[in-house]
Design a protein around this motif. Sequence first.
Motif, mmCIF file in Angstrom:
data_model
loop_
_atom_site.group_PDB
_atom_site.id
_atom_site.type_symbol
_atom_site.label_atom_id
_atom_site.label_comp_id
_atom_site.label_asym_id
_atom_site.label_seq_id
_atom_site.Cartn_x
_atom_site.Cartn_y
_atom_site.Cartn_z
ATOM 1 N N SER A 4 0.784 3.514 6.526
ATOM 2 C CA SER A 4 0.718 2.673 5.331
ATOM 3 C C SER A 4 2.092 2.455 4.708
ATOM 4 O O SER A 4 2.343 1.423 4.112
ATOM 5 C CB SER A 4 -0.223 3.267 4.293
ATOM 6 N N HIS A 7 4.386 -0.480 6.726
ATOM 7 C CA HIS A 7 4.082 -1.898 6.555
ATOM 8 C C HIS A 7 4.487 -2.339 5.155
ATOM 9 O O HIS A 7 4.186 -1.662 4.175
ATOM 10 C CB HIS A 7 2.592 -2.158 6.786
ATOM 11 N N VAL A 9 4.557 -4.069 1.585
ATOM 12 C CA VAL A 9 3.618 -4.506 0.563
ATOM 13 C C VAL A 9 4.343 -5.577 -0.240
ATOM 14 O O VAL A 9 5.502 -5.401 -0.607
ATOM 15 C CB VAL A 9 3.205 -3.339 -0.364
ATOM 16 N N SER A 11 4.379 -7.476 -3.703
ATOM 17 C CA SER A 11 3.880 -7.395 -5.064
ATOM 18 C C SER A 11 4.479 -8.556 -5.841
ATOM 19 O O SER A 11 5.681 -8.801 -5.775
ATOM 20 C CB SER A 11 4.280 -6.053 -5.686
ATOM 21 N N THR A 73 7.953 -0.952 0.723
ATOM 22 C CA THR A 73 6.966 -0.124 1.415
ATOM 23 C C THR A 73 5.935 0.362 0.399
ATOM 24 O O THR A 73 6.194 0.381 -0.811
ATOM 25 C CB THR A 73 7.616 1.100 2.078
ATOM 26 N N ALA A 74 4.786 0.777 0.882
ATOM 27 C CA ALA A 74 3.741 1.300 0.000
ATOM 28 C C ALA A 74 4.254 2.502 -0.790
ATOM 29 O O ALA A 74 3.871 2.703 -1.942
ATOM 30 C CB ALA A 74 2.503 1.672 0.809
ATOM 31 N N ARG A 103 -0.553 -6.628 -6.114
ATOM 32 C CA ARG A 103 -0.110 -6.248 -4.768
ATOM 33 C C ARG A 103 -0.987 -6.823 -3.668
ATOM 34 O O ARG A 103 -2.205 -6.930 -3.808
ATOM 35 C CB ARG A 103 -0.103 -4.726 -4.635
ATOM 36 N N SER A 104 -0.337 -7.109 -2.547
ATOM 37 C CA SER A 104 -1.024 -7.700 -1.389
ATOM 38 C C SER A 104 -1.960 -6.729 -0.686
ATOM 39 O O SER A 104 -2.858 -7.151 0.029
ATOM 40 C CB SER A 104 0.006 -8.219 -0.380
ATOM 41 N N ASP A 105 -1.770 -5.428 -0.898
ATOM 42 C CA ASP A 105 -2.621 -4.442 -0.215
ATOM 43 C C ASP A 105 -3.823 -4.021 -1.060
ATOM 44 O O ASP A 105 -4.508 -3.064 -0.734
ATOM 45 C CB ASP A 105 -1.808 -3.214 0.202
ATOM 46 N N ASP A 106 -4.083 -4.722 -2.151
ATOM 47 C CA ASP A 106 -5.204 -4.463 -3.066
ATOM 48 C C ASP A 106 -5.082 -3.168 -3.858
ATOM 49 O O ASP A 106 -6.010 -2.802 -4.572
ATOM 50 C CB ASP A 106 -6.558 -4.506 -2.340
ATOM 51 N N SER A 107 -3.954 -2.462 -3.747
ATOM 52 C CA SER A 107 -3.755 -1.305 -4.619
ATOM 53 C C SER A 107 -3.346 -1.839 -5.992
ATOM 54 O O SER A 107 -2.827 -2.951 -6.102
ATOM 55 C CB SER A 107 -2.695 -0.362 -4.046
#
Length: 119
Positions: A4, A7, A9, A11, A73-74, A103-107
């Motif tokens: 994670s 990859h 992220v 935002s 990064t995440a 954020r693009s990762d839904d966090s």
Amino acid sequence: MSESSEHPVISTAHVRTDRPARYAKQLVSHMSRKVPGVWDADTGKGTIEFADGSVLAALTDRGDSLDIELTATADSVERFEGVVGRHLVRFGSRDELVCTWTRSDDSPGTEQRFTADAD
């Protein structure tokens, strides 16, 4: 490094202001004392590179807002949302700027608002 954190992220923050170019220029000027940064008034676009280029903030003057796209990064996205957002809202304290990240990762993203410290 975990999968994670490898990859990127993305935002984004859409900061409403009637002076986006002024704040973008000020943010880039301030940050570029320590890291590479450029602002092009003709195109209304700029970038700030952090962490030896592994984190990038792209700024765009939209006329009624300053849009920021942060690629990190995440593991580092929250930190750099804070760095960029805190500086921006401090510069725009008179205009009460608010920097809310998505954020693009839904966090969950963070939010920065200016708060005057008590003397």
